[in-house]
Design a protein around this motif. Sequence first.
Motif, PDB file in Angstrom:
ATOM      1  N   UNK A  29      -5.358   5.156 -13.488  1.00  0.00           N
ATOM      2  CA  UNK A  29      -4.481   6.333 -13.642  1.00  0.00           C
ATOM      3  C   UNK A  29      -3.161   5.693 -13.740  1.00  0.00           C
ATOM      4  N   UNK A  30      -2.339   6.785 -14.341  1.00  0.00           N
ATOM      5  CA  UNK A  30      -0.795   6.514 -14.617  1.00  0.00           C
ATOM      6  C   UNK A  30      -0.074   6.213 -13.240  1.00  0.00           C
ATOM      7  N   UNK A  31       0.784   5.552 -13.112  1.00  0.00           N
ATOM      8  CA  UNK A  31       1.323   5.398 -11.914  1.00  0.00           C
ATOM      9  C   UNK A  31       2.205   6.606 -11.368  1.00  0.00           C
ATOM     10  N   UNK A  32       2.388   6.937  -9.986  1.00  0.00           N
ATOM     11  CA  UNK A  32       2.839   7.793  -9.541  1.00  0.00           C
ATOM     12  C   UNK A  32       1.870   9.144  -9.798  1.00  0.00           C
ATOM     13  N   UNK A  33       0.594   8.978  -9.919  1.00  0.00           N
ATOM     14  CA  UNK A  33      -0.272  10.231  -9.935  1.00  0.00           C
ATOM     15  C   UNK A  33      -0.251  10.992  -8.748  1.00  0.00           C
ATOM     16  N   UNK A  34      -0.196  12.175  -8.866  1.00  0.00           N
ATOM     17  CA  UNK A  34      -0.463  13.054  -7.305  1.00  0.00           C
ATOM     18  C   UNK A  34      -1.363  14.237  -7.611  1.00  0.00           C
ATOM     19  N   UNK A  35      -2.607  14.065  -7.696  1.00  0.00           N
ATOM     20  CA  UNK A  35      -3.599  15.121  -8.108  1.00  0.00           C
ATOM     21  C   UNK A  35      -3.332  16.384  -7.076  1.00  0.00           C
ATOM     22  N   UNK A  36      -3.626  17.462  -7.621  1.00  0.00           N
ATOM     23  CA  UNK A  36      -3.676  18.643  -6.739  1.00  0.00           C
ATOM     24  C   UNK A  36      -4.906  18.591  -5.940  1.00  0.00           C
ATOM     25  N   UNK A  37      -4.986  19.761  -5.104  1.00  0.00           N
ATOM     26  CA  UNK A  37      -6.016  19.910  -4.113  1.00  0.00           C
ATOM     27  C   UNK A  37      -7.377  20.214  -5.205  1.00  0.00           C
ATOM     28  N   UNK A  38      -6.996  20.985  -6.120  1.00  0.00           N
ATOM     29  CA  UNK A  38      -7.965  21.526  -7.115  1.00  0.00           C
ATOM     30  C   UNK A  38      -8.768  20.479  -7.990  1.00  0.00           C
ATOM     31  N   UNK A  39      -7.715  19.585  -8.412  1.00  0.00           N
ATOM     32  CA  UNK A  39      -8.219  18.362  -9.036  1.00  0.00           C
ATOM     33  C   UNK A  39      -8.936  17.415  -8.260  1.00  0.00           C
ATOM     34  N   UNK A  62      -1.388   0.997  -7.649  1.00  0.00           N
ATOM     35  CA  UNK A  62      -2.154   1.028  -9.088  1.00  0.00           C
ATOM     36  C   UNK A  62      -3.353   2.119  -8.757  1.00  0.00           C
ATOM     37  N   UNK A  63      -3.019   3.564  -8.874  1.00  0.00           N
ATOM     38  CA  UNK A  63      -3.998   4.487  -8.409  1.00  0.00           C
ATOM     39  C   UNK A  63      -5.110   4.388  -9.601  1.00  0.00           C
ATOM     40  N   UNK A  64      -6.273   4.704  -9.226  1.00  0.00           N
ATOM     41  CA  UNK A  64      -7.556   4.783  -9.952  1.00  0.00           C
ATOM     42  C   UNK A  64      -8.610   5.726  -9.447  1.00  0.00           C
ATOM     43  N   UNK A  65      -9.492   5.949 -10.546  1.00  0.00           N
ATOM     44  CA  UNK A  65     -10.652   6.772 -10.013  1.00  0.00           C
ATOM     45  C   UNK A  65     -11.818   5.744  -9.928  1.00  0.00           C
ATOM     46  N   UNK A  66     -12.351   6.154  -8.834  1.00  0.00           N
ATOM     47  CA  UNK A  66     -13.893   5.096  -8.679  1.00  0.00           C
ATOM     48  C   UNK A  66     -14.992   6.153  -8.664  1.00  0.00           C
ATOM     49  N   UNK A  67     -16.029   5.537  -9.597  1.00  0.00           N
ATOM     50  CA  UNK A  67     -17.416   6.387  -9.654  1.00  0.00           C
ATOM     51  C   UNK A  67     -18.568   5.486  -9.458  1.00  0.00           C
TER      52      UNK A  67
END
Length: 344
Positions: A185-195, A211-216
């Motif tokens: 994910x782009x640096x500084x990503x701050x997803x909302x509660x809905x996201x 280094x933010x990232x999604x994990x599946x």
Amino acid sequence: MRTLIVVLACGMLGACSVPRILHRTVIDYDESVSRAQAELLLLNIARARHGRPLHFTTVSGIAATFEVSAGGSVGAEIGEGAAPTLGLVGVSGNVIENPTMSILPVQGEEFTRRVLTPLDEQKFEVFYHQGVDPGLLLRLLAVSLVDEDGTQHANGSAAFEERVAIIGSTALDVGPIEFDQFYALPKGTQPSALDVSELVEKGFRIELGEEPRLIRRVLGRKMIADFDPKSVPNERRRALHERAQRYPANFVLVELEQWRGWIKLRSFHAIVQRAARNIGGEGVLVVEEAGAAPTDALFSVGYADRVYSVSRESALAFDVLYQLFQMTVTDLGSNRVPPVTIAK
């Protein structure tokens, strides 16, 4: 002296026997249908022996109604100065069974495709976890074993049997390869509660930091191994999944210390054809051809003036083939062929 005769109607006489009749009827129908399907499977092996096309029918429904009727009369003789004398004059009862059976030809594009398409790795896993010996499964379901370099060893060859012996002598772990897939994910990503809520519903989790990232979590291809896949690093599990994907779903990846390769599975149609070619021979599924059925045969059926039978020694292999056929039959509700209904 006066005599009085009293007559009682016993309309419910014999009704207590209905549960026993129902129990016996259900058991008898179930035994008849299961035996008919097993003999039909054997009949198709005989058809293949004579170069005839395979054809299947199944009982799509049985409706049995019962008419229960009963009656009786009781007489009593009453005289002056004497006790009444009772006597049972007569009792009658009758149960009439009216079964209606619907016989449906199993055919159509979807069913034919399932019969002709090679079995997938999931079916091998299902039978293995039911306790079926892996050697029996390989000899019945596999068309060949494939080495790492792509060399194929046909079922029945000495090289095939050598690899079957290795697999059969090893404590196996059979199941899907689980691993984590990462998405940066782009640096500084701050997803909302809905996201976050939507991502969790889709099977993702979020790891924030430099280094933010999604994990599946991925449930990958099946594998036969001599180790617990969860005991090895995630990267190796992902690499094993990618290695398994070198071949389609009818190939099962094998990762053993003594041998690495793939199991290539055949189709249901090919299994029946092989059984037909092997009639009178040796193997895990032996079908005999004779002028009369052996007295100790598991199943037997007549075809083209001959009798074909399955010995009790081949009971487990024939049961696997029977279960494979049940997995191959499509939903009868989607079959557009009208059933043949027989009322008796």
